[in-house]
Each structure stands twice: as structure tokens, then as C-alpha cells.
Design an enzyme around this catalytic site. Structure first.
Site, mmCIF file in Angstrom:
data_model
loop_
_atom_site.group_PDB
_atom_site.id
_atom_site.type_symbol
_atom_site.label_atom_id
_atom_site.label_comp_id
_atom_site.label_asym_id
_atom_site.label_seq_id
_atom_site.Cartn_x
_atom_site.Cartn_y
_atom_site.Cartn_z
ATOM 1 N NE ARG A 1 37.502 42.880 42.390
ATOM 2 C CZ ARG A 1 38.515 42.428 42.180
ATOM 3 N NH1 ARG A 1 39.703 42.759 42.793
ATOM 4 N NH2 ARG A 1 38.570 41.527 41.180
ATOM 5 N NE ARG B 1 27.154 43.819 42.391
ATOM 6 C CZ ARG B 1 28.051 42.828 42.314
ATOM 7 N NH1 ARG B 1 27.790 42.420 41.173
ATOM 8 N NH2 ARG B 1 28.695 42.546 43.164
ATOM 9 C CE LYS C 1 37.716 41.120 36.894
ATOM 10 N NZ LYS C 1 36.503 40.445 37.437
ATOM 11 C CG ASN D 1 39.447 37.241 42.241
ATOM 12 O OD1 ASN D 1 38.988 36.353 43.295
ATOM 13 N ND2 ASN D 1 40.068 38.238 42.380
ATOM 14 C CD GLU E 1 32.110 34.642 41.882
ATOM 15 O OE1 GLU E 1 31.325 33.751 42.121
ATOM 16 O OE2 GLU E 1 32.571 34.777 40.652
ATOM 17 C CB THR F 1 27.929 40.793 37.859
ATOM 18 O OG1 THR F 1 27.015 41.473 38.501
ATOM 19 C CG2 THR F 1 28.930 42.076 37.673
ATOM 20 C CD GLU G 1 32.812 41.067 35.181
ATOM 21 O OE1 GLU G 1 34.030 40.454 34.924
ATOM 22 O OE2 GLU G 1 32.435 41.093 36.334
HETATM 23 O O1 LIG Z 1 35.139 41.983 41.337
HETATM 24 C C1 LIG Z 1 35.289 41.451 39.992
HETATM 25 O O2 LIG Z 1 36.250 40.976 39.730
HETATM 26 C C2 LIG Z 1 34.185 41.168 39.406
HETATM 27 O O3 LIG Z 1 34.362 40.737 38.314
HETATM 28 C C3 LIG Z 1 32.727 41.427 40.059
HETATM 29 C C4 LIG Z 1 32.072 39.929 40.802
HETATM 30 C C5 LIG Z 1 30.744 40.426 41.265
HETATM 31 O O4 LIG Z 1 29.825 40.220 40.699
HETATM 32 O O5 LIG Z 1 30.836 40.659 42.564
HETATM 33 C C6 LIG Z 1 31.981 38.978 39.345
HETATM 34 C C7 LIG Z 1 32.894 38.166 38.987
HETATM 35 C C8 LIG Z 1 34.129 37.946 39.830
HETATM 36 O O6 LIG Z 1 34.206 36.374 40.155
HETATM 37 C C9 LIG Z 1 34.132 38.639 41.144
HETATM 38 C C10 LIG Z 1 33.118 39.432 41.459
#
Ligand SMILES: O=C(O)C(=O)C[C@]1(C(=O)O)C=C[C@@H](O)C=C1
Length: 257
Positions: free
Chosen positions: A16, A154, A165, A191, A195, A241, A245
Site C-alpha cells: 500500500r 499501478r 491477501k 476494502n 478505497e 486493479t 487481483e
Molecule cells: O489496498 C488494497 O487492499 C487493494 O486491494 C487496492 C485497492 C486499490 O486499488 O487502491 C483495490 C481494492 C480495495 O478495495 C482497496 C484498494
């Protein structure tokens, strides 16, 4: 985050932190691009005649740059995915043996075409004035390449987020992968609080970096439209993103589980 030390790469707080730092690069790249008008012909196939190349001017620059960067072994690094993977030469520098952190063929997840599409059709029109400046076609296209590359890095970082995860929720995620439960995986990697933080931070960054601190703030002083930057993350960067994932996790089933 050090790609030679897998423990640092799989630490979600390190990942992060890297994503947060990339926001700065992306905002500055957009600020640079926004200096120029839209330059539609640079994105059209045949818009600028290029001998022996069947694509746009921006595609051509991207590909030529990737050829040089490949020689410098850029695409051996686990966090770099090229737009023209089939056209690249071998590096002239000796290989670095990165310890594997992702499943064996992580570059199968490649959404670069999608990134190019939203960037050209949605982002450029939202941050640039209409029009074309012939004399700046090269300069604006070089900015495009920087924007595309930073967005790609990114978004494909989603693979590291997903692996990290997965390692902490191996059992539930394995079951979801086996059941091809995309909705379940989508919910598991989401999460919403993070976001919201991303979008709030980005607005602040785009507003702060987009204005010269010595000038009095007025709409005309703004170097980039902060709302457009936030909308880009909300509509494209975060959703893609997440797509990366989920796709990464689905591939993982075939490769290792
Ligand atoms: O930080 C995370 O846990 C991510 O999966 C990255 C990210 C993002 O693209 O910023 C994407 C999905 C989550 O809901 C939160 C943030």
C-alpha cells in the site's frame, strides 16, 4: 519494498505504501500531459504516417521505448509489464535472479490494452483542452507514454496485493478459486474504507500539486482538474486493479493450487 526480498513484497502495508507513492508519479505525469491539447491524431492508426508500422504515433513511441528499456532488463523486474511483449529484444545487461513471489506466469494477467483504451478515450479528454498543436506532437506523446507506464505499473500491482491477501486467507480463497466464484473473490479483495482513503488523498494531492504555492489560487492557475483525477481512479484505476487481483487469483488455481 525490495523485489530481492520476498517478505518485503508480500507485506500488505509495504504494497500500500508503494501504491501511495505511485499516486504522486501519476498525478505529476497527468499535470505534464495537461500542458498540451488533446492531439487526436497522435492516437489514431495512420493519423501520422510511420513507415513500416501499423499503429498510432503513441503506440510507435511506446514500442520503441520499450525496445530500449527491454535491453536494460526493465521487463525482467516483476513489477513491470510491457504493452508490446511480443516485440521485445533480450537485455544486454546480465539477468537478475529475482526470487519468485507470484505464481509462475503472472504476466498472463495483462490489461494494458484496456488501460490504453480508457486513457485515450476518457482521461485525455477530461484533463486536456480540445485541439491539436503540430509542433508539440512529440512532447505530448512522450507524456502519454509516461502516463500509460505509471498507470500500468499501478494497476498491475494488483497482482502483489492479491498474492499477499491470498497468503493470509489461503483456505477461503482456495475454495473460491476452485468454485470460480468471481463475486466472492471480488468481495474478499475489496476494502471499501481503503478505497475511500485513496480517493480522498488523491483529491488533496491533485489540488496541492496542481497549483503553484506562490500563486493565489484561481481556477485558471490549476495545472490539472483534481476532480478528473479522482474520477479516473474511481472509474478506472481502482476497478481495474481489482479486476487484475481477481484474474490473478483465478489463474493461480491452474498454476499452483
Ligand atoms: O489496498 C488494497 O487492499 C487493494 O486491494 C487496492 C485497492 C486499490 O486499488 O487502491 C483495490 C481494492 C480495495 O478495495 C482497496 C484498494
Amino acid at each position: 519494498m525490495d523485489f530481492l526480498r520476498p517478505d518485503t513484497v508480500m507485506d500488505l502495508s509495504n504494497i500500500r505504501a508503494a501504491l501511495i507513492r505511485m499516486e504522486d508519479t501519476i498525478v505529476f505525469n497527468l499535470i505534464e500531459r495537461a500542458k498540451f491539447p488533446r492531439q487526436p491524431s497522435s492516437y489514431q492508426k495512420g493519423g501520422i504516417a510511420i513507415p513500416d508500422f501499423d499503429g498510432s504515433f503513441v503506440d510507435w513511441i511506446l514500442r520503441e521505448e520499450e525496445i530500449v528499456h527491454a535491453k536494460l532488463r526493465r521487463y525482467q523486474s516483476p513489477d513491470e509489464i510491457p504493452f508490446f511483449p511480443d516485440d521485445l529484444p533480450e537485455p544486454i545487461l546480465p539477468p537478475i535472479s529475482y526470487p519468485p513471489v507470484l505464481y509462475p506466469h503472472p504476466n498472463k494477467v495483462n490489461v494494458n490494452d484496456h488501460i490504453k483504451d480508457f486513457y485515450v478515450n476518457d482521461i485525455v479528454p477530461s484533463i486536456c483542452q480540445d485541439g491539436e498543436q503540430e509542433e508539440n506532437l512529440g512532447s505530448s506523446s512522450l507524456c502519454d507514454v509516461e502516463c500509460l507506464r505509471s498507470l500500468s505499473r499501478r494497476i498491475h500491482f494488483g497482482r502483489f496485493v492479491a498474492e499477499s491477501k491470498f497468503l493470509t486467507e489461503r483456505e477461503t480463497m482456495t475454495a473460491m478459486i476452485k468454485a470460480k466464484d468471481m463475486a466472492g473473490l471480488g468481495a474478499a479483495i475489496t476494502n471499501s474504507a481503503v478505497e475511500k482513503q485513496v480517493l480522498a488523498r488523491l483529491k488533496k494531492k491533485a489540488e496541492t500539486y496542481g497549483i503553484d504555492p506562490n500563486l493565489k489560487s484561481s481556477p485558471n492557475d490549476k495545472k490539472v482538474d483534481a476532480d478528473a483525477v479522482v474520477a479516473m481512479y474511481e472509474n478506472w484505476v481502482i476497478p481495474l486493479t481489482k479486476e487484475v487481483e481477481v484474474e490473478y487469483l483465478l489463474h493461480r488455481l491452474h498454476e499452483e493450487v
